[in-house]
Enzyme design. Structure first.
Site, PDB file in Angstrom:
ATOM      1  N   CYS A   1      41.333  76.057  -3.351  1.00 17.92           N
ATOM      2  CA  CYS A   1      40.318  77.115  -3.246  1.00 17.92           C
ATOM      3  C   CYS A   1      40.915  78.446  -3.646  1.00 17.92           C
ATOM      4  CB  CYS A   1      39.727  77.161  -1.846  1.00 17.92           C
ATOM      5  SG  CYS A   1      40.957  77.348  -0.576  1.00 17.92           S
TER       6      CYS A   1
ATOM      7  N   GLU B   1      42.507  82.168   9.693  1.00 18.13           N
ATOM      8  CA  GLU B   1      43.349  81.044  10.087  1.00 18.13           C
ATOM      9  C   GLU B   1      44.807  81.470   9.959  1.00 18.13           C
ATOM     10  OE1 GLU B   1      41.852  77.020   9.409  1.00 18.13           O
ATOM     11  OE2 GLU B   1      41.223  77.799   7.474  1.00 18.13           O
TER      12      GLU B   1
ATOM     13  N   ASN C   1      41.857  68.179  -0.404  1.00 17.31           N
ATOM     14  CA  ASN C   1      42.859  68.726  -1.333  1.00 17.31           C
ATOM     15  C   ASN C   1      44.189  69.099  -0.674  1.00 17.31           C
ATOM     16  OD1 ASN C   1      41.663  70.924  -0.044  1.00 17.31           O
ATOM     17  ND2 ASN C   1      42.060  72.278  -1.758  1.00 17.31           N
TER      18      ASN C   1
ATOM     19  N   GLU D   1      36.118  78.140   5.854  1.00 18.56           N
ATOM     20  CA  GLU D   1      36.874  78.499   4.655  1.00 18.56           C
ATOM     21  C   GLU D   1      36.280  77.704   3.513  1.00 18.56           C
ATOM     22  OE1 GLU D   1      38.834  80.841   4.201  1.00 18.56           O
ATOM     23  OE2 GLU D   1      39.338  81.354   6.266  1.00 18.56           O
TER      24      GLU D   1
HETATM   25  C1  UN1 Z   1      47.408  77.529  -0.956  1.00 18.61           C
HETATM   26  O1  UN1 Z   1      46.956  78.032  -1.988  1.00 18.61           O
HETATM   27  O2  UN1 Z   1      48.632  77.456  -0.734  1.00 18.61           O
HETATM   28  O3  UN1 Z   1      41.592  74.426   0.382  1.00 18.61           O
HETATM   29  C2  UN1 Z   1      46.557  77.030   0.126  1.00 18.61           C
HETATM   30  C3  UN1 Z   1      42.368  75.214  -0.133  1.00 18.61           C
HETATM   31  C4  UN1 Z   1      42.910  76.308   0.734  1.00 18.61           C
HETATM   32  C5  UN1 Z   1      44.375  76.238   0.893  1.00 18.61           C
HETATM   33  C6  UN1 Z   1      45.119  76.859  -0.238  1.00 18.61           C
HETATM   34  N1  UN1 Z   1      42.259  76.262   2.014  1.00 18.61           N
HETATM   35  O4  UN1 Z   1      42.687  75.106  -1.295  1.00 18.61           O
END
Ligand code: UN1
Length: 475
Positions: free
Chosen positions: A280, A455, A148, A246
């Site tokens: 996420c 992170e 993503n 994550e």
């Molecule tokens: C964001 O919301 O700018 O996989 C980053 C994901 C997260 C990154 C989101 N690790 O959606």
């Protein structure tokens, strides 16, 4: 021509290439990408292991220069890379170029951090003894990244790993290898010595497992689903490997009775539906105060019907396709589930056109105990859950297995301050979408969302280094 893996400074073909196609237009072939296997991982890990001794003691200036150059090259090519990213992932061109810029900035930020690997000097409790605490790189790190954010996440794992003297084997998502491949080409061009950064593409079940199992990989950083994260955690625990995970979210966005509804609706539309909800950090539970519930839902419906879905490369498009047919089926399954569980569903249907398009969906009248309100969908779907008052909203927002991001829309300093303190999430947003984060501050969550240290930003050093405490008596 088949795009190859980068191993020990050479572009190496494996076998069995995969087609990378555009989810908005499956006729559009972005390219063929080789697929590695366990032997490819072996080669990449040995190249990284061989490169580690020199890289780990290389001047921080050399590391900073390479990372800065990589960042500049990414920024200079942002439109071209963004276009490839939009074609392979399906987010809009503006989002894709924005993500590429983020990746460029991440490299430049960690170029600076390479020069700031600081430690401590502490007075010993013993006479004439000095104590100091220094940081050292871990060795070969295995990075496993999702589809993503196909360049930002590879960048925010690779840049700190390299800045602090580790060598890297990156396994990027099989659905979106082109962006990571461009990043690998750029690192090579920026002068990364052979073996310092290696890219192995291919199926996660094979490449990811081989990295987790490999005795010469010191640590794993993974972003992806909870189920895969769980398996990786078990593998790393068996081998006592350092680990950073994550994973998912079911992020609450509370809308209080005193919220500015323009701000609230725009934060919820962005948080729930932009990037097709495939973040996420997406706002997937909209927890709305009873007093403004109906007005909020009316405003959301109006805003949703005005959203422009279409080809990510068309500049007027606001919402692109779902990444794949499989993901779309999963989302549609959750729309059916929400309906069966008793929610009133607005939107959510597949669009009758080529590609994997789905209208954004709201599940009105949802309760927090429905499965559709508890499981991460990872698509353009959000539950609307009514709250009686602030206490109830806080309780609902924290009642989830996840704890990545949370938000509140309110005009009250008191609500904002209390929510910020009481929210059981790693990131809290006031009058802002739960998604869309800065690149220079820590990123991560609590409970089932994350494991290990944070992170990004200055905090990234905690994962990518090991601390050494040295005692010295000079006699
Ligand atoms: C964001 O919301 O700018 O996989 C980053 C994901 C997260 C990154 C989101 N690790 O959606």
């Amino acid at each position: 021509m088949v795009k190859k893996n980068l191993i020990g400074g050479a572009w190496i073909d494996a076998a069995d290439p995969i087609e990378n196609r555009n989810p908005a237009n499956p006729q559009d072939l972005i390219g063929l990408f080789t697929r590695g296997n366990a032997e490819t991982v072996d080669l990449a890990v040995s190249a990284a292991r061989d490169a580690f001794p020199a890289w780990s003691v290389a001047s921080p200036q050399l590391r900073a220069d390479i990372l800065d150059k990589a960042g500049n090259l990414i920024l200079a090519r942002k439109d071209e890379i963004g276009r490839v990213l939009a074609r392979e992932e399906g987010k809009t061109l503006a989002e894709a170029v924005g993500e590429t810029v983020r990746a460029g900035h991440v490299f430049k930020f960690f170029a600076g951090e390479a020069l700031r690997m600081t430690g401590d000097a502490i007075a010993s409790i013993r006479q004439d003894v000095d104590v100091d605490v220094t940081r050292e790189p871990l060795g070969v790190v295995g990075l496993i990244t999702p589809w993503n954010f196909p360049i930002a996440i590879p960048a925010w794992k690779t840049a700190p790993a390299l800045a602090f003297g580790n060598t890297v084997v990156l396994k990027c998502a099989e659905q979106t290898p082109a962006s990571a491949h461009l990043m690998a080409e750029i690192l090579d061009e920026a002068g990364c010595p052979p073996g310092v950064f290696n890219l192995v593409m291919g199926p996660g079940s094979v490449i990811g497992s081989a990295l987790v199992d490999h005795p010469d990989v010191a640590a794993i950083s993974f972003t992806g689903s909870e189920a895969v994260g769980q398996r990786i955690a078990e593998g790393c625990a068996r081998r006592r490997k350092k680990l950073q995970l994550e994973m998912g979210g079911k992020n609450p966005m509370v809308v209080m009775e005193d919220a500015d509804l323009d701000i609230a609706v725009s934060a919820c539309i962005n948080g729930a539906f932009y990037s097709t909800g495939q973040r996420c950090t997406a706002s997937s539970r909209l927890i709305v105060h009873r007093a403004i519930h109906d007005a909020f839902v009316d405003r959301m419906e109006a805003a949703m019907s005005a959203l422009i879905l279409g080809d990510p490369l068309d500049p007027s498009t606001q919402i692109g396709p779902v990444v794949s047919e499989g993901q779309l089926r999963g989302n549609l399954g959750y729309v059916d589930l929400a309906r069966k569980e008793g929610a009133q569903v607005i939107g959510g249907a597949q669009l009758q056109r080529a590609g994997f398009f789905q209208a954004p969906a709201l599940f009105i009248g949802a309760t927090n105990d429905m499965r559709s309100s508890r499981e991460e969908i990872f698509g353009p779907c959000a539950s609307v859950i009514m709250a009686d008052d602030f206490e109830h909203a806080v309780q609902l927002s924290n009642d989830t297995q996840f704890g990545l991001s949370s938000g509140i829309c309110t005009g009250s300093l008191k609500y904002a301050r209390d929510f910020k303190r009481r929210s059981a999430a790693g990131m809290v947003m006031i009058n802002l979408p739960t998604a869309g984060v800065d690149y220079h501050v820590p990123f991560g969550g609590r409970k089932a969302s994350s494991m290990g240290s944070r992170e990004q930003g200055r905090y990234a050093v905690d994962f990518y280094t090991s601390v050494k405490t040295a005692y010295c008596f000079a006699g």
